[in-house]
Scaffold this motif. Structure first.
Motif, mmCIF file in Angstrom:
data_model
loop_
_atom_site.group_PDB
_atom_site.id
_atom_site.type_symbol
_atom_site.label_atom_id
_atom_site.label_comp_id
_atom_site.label_asym_id
_atom_site.label_seq_id
_atom_site.Cartn_x
_atom_site.Cartn_y
_atom_site.Cartn_z
ATOM 1 N N ASP A 1 37.492 45.021 51.927
ATOM 2 C CA ASP A 1 37.817 45.994 50.873
ATOM 3 C C ASP A 1 38.915 45.399 50.005
ATOM 4 O O ASP A 1 39.903 44.887 50.543
ATOM 5 N N TYR B 1 27.285 47.670 41.830
ATOM 6 C CA TYR B 1 27.203 46.608 40.807
ATOM 7 C C TYR B 1 25.793 46.330 40.309
ATOM 8 O O TYR B 1 25.550 45.331 39.638
ATOM 9 N N HIS C 1 39.673 66.241 49.955
ATOM 10 C CA HIS C 1 38.836 66.730 48.849
ATOM 11 C C HIS C 1 37.420 66.184 48.930
ATOM 12 O O HIS C 1 37.196 65.086 49.448
#
Ligand code: MGD
Ligand code: MGD
Ligand code: SF4
Ligand code: MO
Length: 744
Positions: free
Chosen positions: A241, A342, A620
């Motif tokens: 990441d 992508y 959230h």
């Protein structure tokens, strides 16, 4: 109505205010409902539900107090999705019910004094209007010209209405904006989809590889629990990441990859595993097709080659490849979920599937298990009419490997530039905020302006509701029945949802809305019941249970019929064209795509620009919870992660507000606060998706933070399955308040 003038309306309803409950006491209660213990414990009741705050659908219990008001929500101990615990969003789900900004009545777009506004109307009037428009469209261009966009439980009811009406043009953004490439990548390799929940054996894994999959912020409940147990057990975690995610911070190896280069890393890992003969020889020999092709293909994809592309050192690439092989087959390259990045996403996901194949982890303990799903009978109804065309006819063979409908293609079919014979004229949008969900908002809005009908069914005034001709207020999941949750898992199971309280205001459940609208459309024969409880009860009785029993249990578990893993020396047939694991994909080759993935470079940010990266926050779910009173209190806006060097280069300080401008000159409506942190690399900036809400009726969340969606104007479409790659957008900082005012 003049469709070129479908202005965004901020839900300032005019007219009969009496329909709306405006009780200040109710407002004062917000956030306190959960606070005190009920006075009379003997009056507490509990109702089974499954959570709708995200799509993990955890089963739980809703407790009501002596006044019949909701007291709390808890996980169901017997549920494999929750194991008796809800995540913060699930516990805060009560805020969806309590939010005073909820949609309260049907609303119709009208013109008053030359200005468009929404007027409260009765349900009956709303149904008459919709039925008339639907029949007009049907007469003019056939029922197929109506499309349904859905996400969440309510959409299933509308799906049945659409089929009864004569349209199979039904879609959800959870495919082409989310997990579609992974389904195709794994299907072309193993002949099986991944689906939800992912059949990953986190309970037994010894090595977990996360590629831009940020479990822990991505809060899929049971998997977060299983991953934390894996960490406690000392399992190796390898996280790839560009950002030090929560998962990366708990990992043995964090590979801060240069964005958009993952395919190179995956090819180099395969190079090491193949050239050092670390792959599962017996498994590959027995089950795989195309090893020699793969060997030849990756021969020059050395760690040194990949180092230059990915900025991960060749040593680390070798070391991590060897560690994966050491733990195999209990090594799990997690397929991720939101994988539309992508445009070459299917190929990246193919590479991930192939790496799993080399390690022998598909169908093996600690890798992937074979899930089983309960069989639920369809409630008897007359057959649906045949349809003359679907979205597939419009595509005429393009994206042939897509396993589900492609929401962005529905936008294309509705757009004024659509020159094909297959045109969509009306939308129902149920539980999905397309404005911030499908990238290239401008195009979505052009399509919307070209529609003859836009019906939005939602619980909240969102961006999409502002463009509706008619808004139908659905009640929340706590106030309704829905179809049973039937998800594949380690063992087949179903979970029920029953209403714990009556719908607030004039809101109604989708099944009721559909039944009433069906009556106006003379389609009642398809919906032959008075309450959805009858449908569930009938279905449960076919399985030897009943609604009465399920009100006590919530979740029904069944026995498996087939083995969970490939057993030693088993013959196993895979669902691919060869019946084998395809390291060389014949399906992709036949469609004219690379049968083995290739790395192709992606554009780099221009000087002064940074790649826009986004993800999830634990408290959230997308934009749907930004206004939730309980969850807004935990996090009320997003911030922009900026590397210290980037901050210095741009004279930015921690906490400073900036606007963002993207490569196409789009400037964010609102500012965002800078968070200077070493947890992000120099080539990208990061924010949580779901903020920067633009509907003023969202009193708590309007204008708080930035919407990533607004800045995603460059869409990199996956040629294999039509998914919308969203991470090829670059932003620069605007430090002075831009001239433009919020238009929406
Ligand atoms: N820019 C950007 N775009 C993305 C993503 C991203 O990270 N960034 N993520 C992508 C992914 S992974 C996905 S899965 C999709 C998700 O896309 P969506 O599902 O569209 O997500 P939300 O924005 O939460 O919109 C949900 C809508 O449903 C409404 N709603 C909530 N509960 C109910 C209910 O019970 N009934 C009804 N009728 N409505 C309800 C909410 O008020 C809201 O308007 O978005 C995709 N698009
Ligand atoms: N709390 C919470 N949990 C959720 C949701 C939610 O809204 N809230 N939504 C649910 C849904 S529908 C989905 S689909 C999932 C999505 O969750 P995930 O499948 O985990 O996917 P993403 O959001 O794409 O992952 C974001 C991560 O990818 C990293 N990343 C960005 N670019 C690259 C790159 O080029 N290479 C690599 N290797 N990494 C990169 C980012 O830094 C970030 O950490 O979450 C689910 N869980
Ligand atoms: S993970 Fe959390 S928000 Fe999602 S369904 Fe489960 S409890 Fe609800
Ligand atoms: Mo998703």
């Amino acid at each position: 109505m003049n469709k070129s003038r479908r202005e965004f309306i901020k839900l300032s309803a005019i007219g009969a205010g009496g329909l709306v409950l405006a009780n200040p006491l109710l407002n004062a209660m917000i956030g306190q409902v959960n606070a005190a213990e009920p006075m009379d414990a003997s009056k507490i009741k509990r109702f089974p539900t499954y959570c709708e705050v995200c799509f993990w659908k955890c089963a739980g219990w809703v407790y009501t107090d002596e006044k019949g008001e909701i007291w709390k929500i808890e996980g169901n101990e017997d549920d494999p999705h929750s194991n008796g615990r809800f995540c913060p969003r699930g516990t805060g789900g009560l805020g969806m019910y309590n939010d005073p900004d909820r949609l309260k009545t049907p609303l119709m777009r009208v013109e008053e004094n030359g200005k468009q506004t929404f007027k409260e109307v009765s349900w009956d009037k709303a149904f008459r209007f919709i039925a008339e428009k639907m029949n007009e469209i049907k007469e003019e261009s056939g029922p197929e010209s109506l499309a349904l966009f859905k996400h969440g439980s309510g959409g299933a009811h509308f799906g049945k209405l659409f089929k009864a009406f004569g349209s199979k043009n039904i879609t959800a953004p959870s495919y082409a904006q989310c997990r579609g490439p992974r389904e195709v990548g794994f299907n072309t390799t193993f002949g099986s989809n991944i689906n939800s929940p992912e059949p990953v054996d986190l309970e037994n894994t010894k090595c977990l590889v996360l590629i831009g999959n940020h479990i822990g912020e991505n809060m899929h409940n049971s998997h977060v629990q299983e991953m934390s147990k894996a960490i406690d057990r000392g399992a190796t975690i390898i996280t790839v990441d560009p950002r030090l995610s929560t998962a990366a911070s708990k990992s043995k190896y964090w590979l801060p990859i240069k964005p958009a280069t993952d395919i190179a890393l995956l090819l180099a890992w395969m190079n090491v595993i193949v050239s050092e003969e670390l792959y599962d020889k017996k498994y590959i020999e027995q089950y795989a097709y195309g090893l020699e092709d793969l060997q030849a293909h990756v021969a020059d994809k050395t760690p040194e080659w990949a180092e230059k592309i990915t900025s991960i050192s060749a040593d680390v690439i070798r070391q991590t490849a060897r560690e994966m092989a050491f733990h195999a087959p209990a090594t799990l390259i997690h397929p991720g979920r939101h994988v539309t990045w992508y445009g070459d996403d299917t190929q990246r996901l193919r590479a991930m599937a192939m790496l799993n194949a080399l390690l022998g982890s598909w169908g093996r303990k600690g890798g992937f298990y074979f899930p089983e799903k309960a069989k639920v009978a369809s409630y008897p109804h007359p057959g649906y009419p045949p349809v003359n065309w679907t979205w597939k006819d419009h595509l005429d063979g393009t994206y042939a490997l897509a396993g589900s409908s492609i929401a962005n293609v529905f936008v294309d079919m509705s757009h004024p530039n659509n020159e094909s014979d297959y045109k969509i004229k009306g939308w129902f949008v149920v539980g999905t905020n397309l404005i911030s969900t499908i990238p290239d908002t401008k195009r979505t809005l052009e399509a919307i302006q070209n529609l003859d009908l836009l019906v939005v069914v939602d619980t909240m005034p969102m961006e999409i509701t502002g463009y509706a001709d008619i808004i139908l207020p659905e009640c929340t999941y706590l106030e309704r029945y829905d179809d049973m949750r039937v998800s594949p898992n380690r063992f087949p199971n179903v979970a029920v949802r029953v209403p714990a309280v009556k719908p607030k205001y004039l809101s109604k459940p989708s099944d009721w809305i559909v039944r009433k609208l069906a009556k106006k459309l003379k389609l009642s024969k398809h919906f032959n019941y008075e309450s959805y409880g009858e449908v569930i009860d009938w279905q449960l009785k076919q399985m030897g249970s009943s609604l009465a029993e399920m009100k006590e249990k919530g979740v029904l578990k069944m026995e498996r019929k087939t083995p969970m893993f490939i057993e030693a020396d088993d013959y196993h047939e895979f669902g691919t064209s060869t019946g084998m694991i395809e390291l060389y994909s014949l399906d992709l080759e036949m469609e004219g795509f690379d049968p083995i993935p290739n790395y192709t470079p992606h554009p780099e940010p221009p000087t002064g620009y940074y790649r826009l990266n986004y993800g999830r926050a634990p408290m959230h779910t997308f934009g749907r919870t930004a206004n939730n009173p309980n969850l807004n209190e935990l996090m009320s806006e997003n911030s922009l992660w900026v590397n210290p060097f980037v901050a210095a280069d741009n004279n930015l300080e921690n906490g400073q507000e900036v606007w963002l401008k993207n490569q196409d000159g789009v400037v964010s409506d609102f500012p965002i606060k800078v968070r200077v942190t070493e947890r992000i690399g120099k080539d990208n900036v990061y924010m949580v998706h779901g903020f920067g809400r633009a509907n003023k009726k969202l009193k708590r969340s309007f204008g708080k933070g930035i919407s990533d969606s607004q800045l995603i104007t460059n869409v990199m479409v996956d040629p294999v399955m039509g998914g919308t790659g969203m991470r090829g957008n670059f932003v620069s900082f605007v430090t002075d308040k831009p001239e433009s005012e919020v238009v929406s």
